[in-house]
Structure formats: structure tokens, C-alpha cells
Write a protein that holds these residues in place. Structure first.
Motif, mmCIF file in Angstrom:
data_model
loop_
_atom_site.group_PDB
_atom_site.id
_atom_site.type_symbol
_atom_site.label_atom_id
_atom_site.label_comp_id
_atom_site.label_asym_id
_atom_site.label_seq_id
_atom_site.Cartn_x
_atom_site.Cartn_y
_atom_site.Cartn_z
ATOM 1 N N ILE A 207 13.998 -22.483 -10.562
ATOM 2 C CA ILE A 207 14.778 -23.017 -9.076
ATOM 3 C C ILE A 207 16.105 -23.242 -8.994
ATOM 4 O O ILE A 207 16.898 -23.463 -8.131
ATOM 5 N N THR A 208 16.725 -22.724 -10.308
ATOM 6 C CA THR A 208 18.290 -22.660 -10.304
ATOM 7 C C THR A 208 18.866 -21.290 -9.825
ATOM 8 O O THR A 208 20.148 -21.077 -9.885
ATOM 9 N N ALA A 209 18.067 -20.460 -9.750
ATOM 10 C CA ALA A 209 18.516 -18.623 -9.485
ATOM 11 C C ALA A 209 18.443 -18.840 -7.835
ATOM 12 O O ALA A 209 17.788 -19.454 -7.107
ATOM 13 N N THR A 210 19.231 -17.680 -7.670
ATOM 14 C CA THR A 210 19.217 -17.212 -6.395
ATOM 15 C C THR A 210 18.596 -15.966 -6.137
ATOM 16 O O THR A 210 18.360 -15.201 -6.888
ATOM 17 N N SER A 294 13.883 -15.341 0.814
ATOM 18 C CA SER A 294 12.505 -16.038 0.770
ATOM 19 C C SER A 294 12.720 -17.372 1.462
ATOM 20 O O SER A 294 13.963 -17.754 2.138
ATOM 21 N N GLU A 295 11.673 -17.891 1.915
ATOM 22 C CA GLU A 295 11.762 -19.227 2.654
ATOM 23 C C GLU A 295 11.770 -20.405 1.509
ATOM 24 O O GLU A 295 11.006 -20.218 0.513
ATOM 25 N N LYS A 296 12.896 -21.107 1.641
ATOM 26 C CA LYS A 296 13.024 -22.063 0.643
ATOM 27 C C LYS A 296 11.856 -22.823 0.407
ATOM 28 O O LYS A 296 11.352 -23.381 1.290
ATOM 29 N N TYR A 297 11.961 -23.217 -1.194
ATOM 30 C CA TYR A 297 10.671 -24.150 -1.534
ATOM 31 C C TYR A 297 11.135 -25.400 -1.405
ATOM 32 O O TYR A 297 12.188 -26.047 -1.984
ATOM 33 N N ILE A 298 10.099 -26.194 -0.746
ATOM 34 C CA ILE A 298 10.341 -27.830 -0.381
ATOM 35 C C ILE A 298 9.790 -28.531 -1.707
ATOM 36 O O ILE A 298 8.538 -28.401 -1.774
ATOM 37 N N SER A 299 10.491 -29.427 -2.448
ATOM 38 C CA SER A 299 10.246 -30.058 -3.168
ATOM 39 C C SER A 299 10.756 -31.803 -3.201
ATOM 40 O O SER A 299 12.032 -31.840 -3.457
ATOM 41 N N GLY A 300 9.971 -32.592 -2.579
ATOM 42 C CA GLY A 300 10.405 -33.781 -2.027
ATOM 43 C C GLY A 300 11.525 -33.637 -1.213
ATOM 44 O O GLY A 300 11.215 -33.093 -0.159
ATOM 45 N N SER A 302 14.228 -31.948 -1.739
ATOM 46 C CA SER A 302 15.364 -30.690 -1.832
ATOM 47 C C SER A 302 14.666 -29.496 -1.846
ATOM 48 O O SER A 302 13.418 -29.375 -1.427
ATOM 49 N N LEU A 303 15.616 -28.640 -1.655
ATOM 50 C CA LEU A 303 15.427 -27.056 -1.196
ATOM 51 C C LEU A 303 15.699 -26.314 -2.365
ATOM 52 O O LEU A 303 16.735 -26.313 -2.818
ATOM 53 N N TYR A 304 14.986 -25.262 -2.699
ATOM 54 C CA TYR A 304 15.121 -24.348 -3.633
ATOM 55 C C TYR A 304 14.992 -22.889 -3.236
ATOM 56 O O TYR A 304 13.873 -22.625 -2.536
ATOM 57 N N GLU A 305 15.518 -21.840 -3.928
ATOM 58 C CA GLU A 305 15.400 -20.553 -3.482
ATOM 59 C C GLU A 305 14.157 -19.919 -4.289
ATOM 60 O O GLU A 305 14.017 -18.661 -4.420
ATOM 61 N N ALA A 306 13.303 -20.754 -4.939
ATOM 62 C CA ALA A 306 12.448 -20.307 -6.069
ATOM 63 C C ALA A 306 11.193 -19.515 -5.172
ATOM 64 O O ALA A 306 10.993 -19.786 -3.961
ATOM 65 N N ILE A 307 10.604 -18.599 -5.735
ATOM 66 C CA ILE A 307 9.445 -17.813 -5.075
ATOM 67 C C ILE A 307 8.143 -18.062 -6.152
ATOM 68 O O ILE A 307 8.416 -18.147 -7.380
ATOM 69 N N PHE A 308 7.009 -18.202 -5.484
ATOM 70 C CA PHE A 308 5.765 -18.049 -6.179
ATOM 71 C C PHE A 308 4.637 -16.994 -5.865
ATOM 72 O O PHE A 308 4.323 -17.302 -4.743
#
Length: 316
Positions: A207-210, A294-300, A302-308
Motif C-alpha cells: 500500500i506504500t507503492a505507486t 488503478s482505482e484507489k483502494y479504500i480502507s477506512g 484512507s485511499l491507497y494505490e494498491a491492487i489485488f
């Protein structure tokens, strides 16, 4: 009491007469019961699609040589897997289907009195999707017994049912390996892309990568395909939580060093959380799958550029 005894005696007489009739069953000559299949032909070949499972019913009949029988006779068929060795020695390489993919629904049939051919036995074939593409599978069938006797009237002839499989729904992943990835989020390793679970196991990027984030697969053989499929894990509740690709680049290679760009494609994910990317007729030993945005991942909050991504497959 006397009346009851008379009835009992009469019943015993009828039973003994029946047993006597059964014991008087005309014996058939040795080797006189065989398959109702042309002499000199011991194989029945058919193509089998492995794209879906369905029940294929094979009908097998027994034939009595010479004149018609004066009595009815029971013939029992069976699969004899030991005969695969004889097939291989005569015709070449072949596989036995999994035991769960075939069933003698009706193994015992009757040659009626006055006839020389039996009714049809039924051998059911199923679970075709568990078979390997472009392979030869063989079921050796024998006559197990005639009128309950293993030796005697039953011929030693074997009929080989030969199934030739063709194009699969997806290229077999056996031998595939992950040889590189841009990042990994904890235990969400890239190897999860290659397992048989496209719903709950997945590759997750840190989640810290771009972006971009990428993964490289070595097929360990030359593979021909026309499309690349990928899947999103159910945890994303697509499209609610994000974490999925918006643009993707597909590259292929024959040596893992020199790459061919197959194109940049927009994310166009179906309602079931998968996308099929048409790359045209391609042969390669390596695949590099890169998420450019990517579509930013929503966690609480916060938004992250992680993909799954839960799986990658190839369409032949």
C-alpha cells in the motif's frame, strides 16, 4: 394343519422345479460370447470436448456366435484397467481416465432366448473438464462373466474406448512460475495468481507503492494463446472498494529479456469480477502483466494505490 402342510409341500415342489430349470440352463461353448463389434476392430475412437462436463452414454452389446440361444443368458461387462498396458504396447502412449469420470450404469445385460445379440449395457462418461487437453485417454472394456461364470463362454477380447481431447477452456498452468513482481503486501504473494482459486487467494501490492505494478510469469514451455484473463478477489466487492486496474499493459517474451508489447488496454471488468483481454494469436514463454493505473483502494478513511488480483489465465 394338514392343509397348511400340503401348501408348504407344493411350494417346495415349485421352488425345486425352478431350481432344476435354472440348473438345466444350456451351457454355451467356450469363447462363444463376444462383443457385437466387427471382427478385427478392437478400438472405438471419439473426440471429447473438455470445455464443460456432460454425461456421454456408451452402449455396449454382446453377441453369441453360431445359432441363436435356446435360453436367455446374462452377460456382465467391466472396465479392466490392467489392459491399458496391452493398448500402449500395440498403439502407443495413452492415459487412463480418472476412476471418478466413468461408471457402468448398467453392466449386466441379457441375450434373450431365440436371439443372438443382447440388449445394450450402458457405460457413462463424465467430468470431462478434469481431463488434460490434447491427450489420448483409453478405457479397456472386457466381458467379465456369462451367467455368473468368469471362465468359459466369455471371450478374452478387449474393446478399447479411445477418447481424444482437444482445446481446453484455459491453458493448463502446470509448470508455470512467478519469476518477478514489483511488490508484495505481506502474505498476499504473487504465486497466488497461479493456484486454482480465483475467488479468495490473491496477489496484493504494497500500500506504500505507486503505479505501475507488475508481475512476470515463466510458463517454462512455449504456450500459444489469444487472450489473457485476470480475476479480482471477492473481498474487493467490486466496484465498491477499488483496488482494481484501470489500464493494463501486456508484454510477452521468448527469453525473459526481449519483450514484445501486446498493447495497453482499459480496465473493463465484468460483473463477476473478471476481464478477458484479447491480445491476438500469440506464442510465448513469458508474460509480463503491468497495471499502469488503478482505482484507489479504500480502507477506512484512507485511499491507497494498491491492487489485488486473484488469478491470471490464458485462453487458447
Amino acid at each position: 394343519m394338514r392343509k397348511i402342510n400340503i401348501i408348504t409341500i407344493c411350494s417346495l415342489i415349485v421352488l425345486l422345479m425352478g431350481c432344476s430349470k435354472e440348473n438345466d440352463l444350456v451351457s454355451l461353448p467356450d469363447g462363444s460370447v463376444s462383443f457385437a463389434q466387427a471382427a478385427g476392430s478392437d478400438t472405438i475412437e471419439m473426440p471429447v470436448s473438455i470445455l464443460l462436463d456432460n454425461t456421454l452414454v456408451l452402449e455396449i452389446k454382446a453377441a453369441l456366435s453360431g445359432s441363436a440361444s435356446s435360453d436367455k443368458h446374462h452377460v456382465t461387462f467391466a472396465v479392466d484397467t490392467t489392459k491399458i498396458l496391452e493398448y500402449r504396447a500395440k498403439y502407443g502412449a495413452a492415459l487412463l481416465p480418472p476412476s471418478t469420470s466413468y461408471l457402468f450404469f448398467k453392466p449386466t445385460v441379457v441375450i434373450p432366448a431365440g436371439a443372438s445379440v443382447s440388449e445394450a449395457a450402458q457405460l457413462n462418461i463424465g467430468q470431462q473438464t478434469k481431463l488434460t487437453e490434447y491427450s489420448t485417454y483409453v478405457l479397456p472394456v472386457v466381458i467379465k462373466s456369462v451367467d455368473g461364470k468368469i471362465e468359459g463362454a466369455a471371450t478374452s477380447r478387449v474393446i478399447y474406448y479411445v477418447f481424444k481431447t482437444g482445446k481446453p477452456l484455459f491453458v493448463n498452468k502446470t509448470g508455470w512460475a512467478i519469476v518477478g513482481q514489483s511488490s508484495v503486501n505481506g502474505t498476499q504473494v504473487a504465486a497466488n495468481l497461479l493456484d486454482a482459486n480465483n475467488l479468495t487467494t490473491y496477489w496484493g501490492t504494497t500500500i506504500t507503492a505507486t503505479m505501475p505494478q507488475w508481475v512476470t510469469i515463466n510458463f517454462n514451455r512455449e504456450v500459444s494463446f489469444i487472450a489473457v484473463n485476470y480475476y479480482l478477489p471477492t473481498l474487493l466487492k467490486y466496484p465498491t472498494l477499488g483496488g482494481y486496474p484501470k489500464t493494463i499493459q501486456i508484454e510477452t517474451s521468448m527469453n525473459g529479456t526481449t519483450w514484445v508489447n501486446k498493447g495497453v488496454f482499459p480496465g473493463n471488468i465484468a460483473a463477476d469480477g473478471s476481464q478477458s483481454i484479447d491480445v491476438g494469436a500469440t506464442t510465448a514463454r513469458y508474460l509480463r502483466f503491468t497495471v499502469l493505473s488503478s482505482e484507489k483502494y479504500i480502507s477506512g478513511a484512507s485511499l491507497y494505490e494498491a491492487i489485488f488480483i486473484s488469478g491470471i489465465s490464458l485462453v487458447p
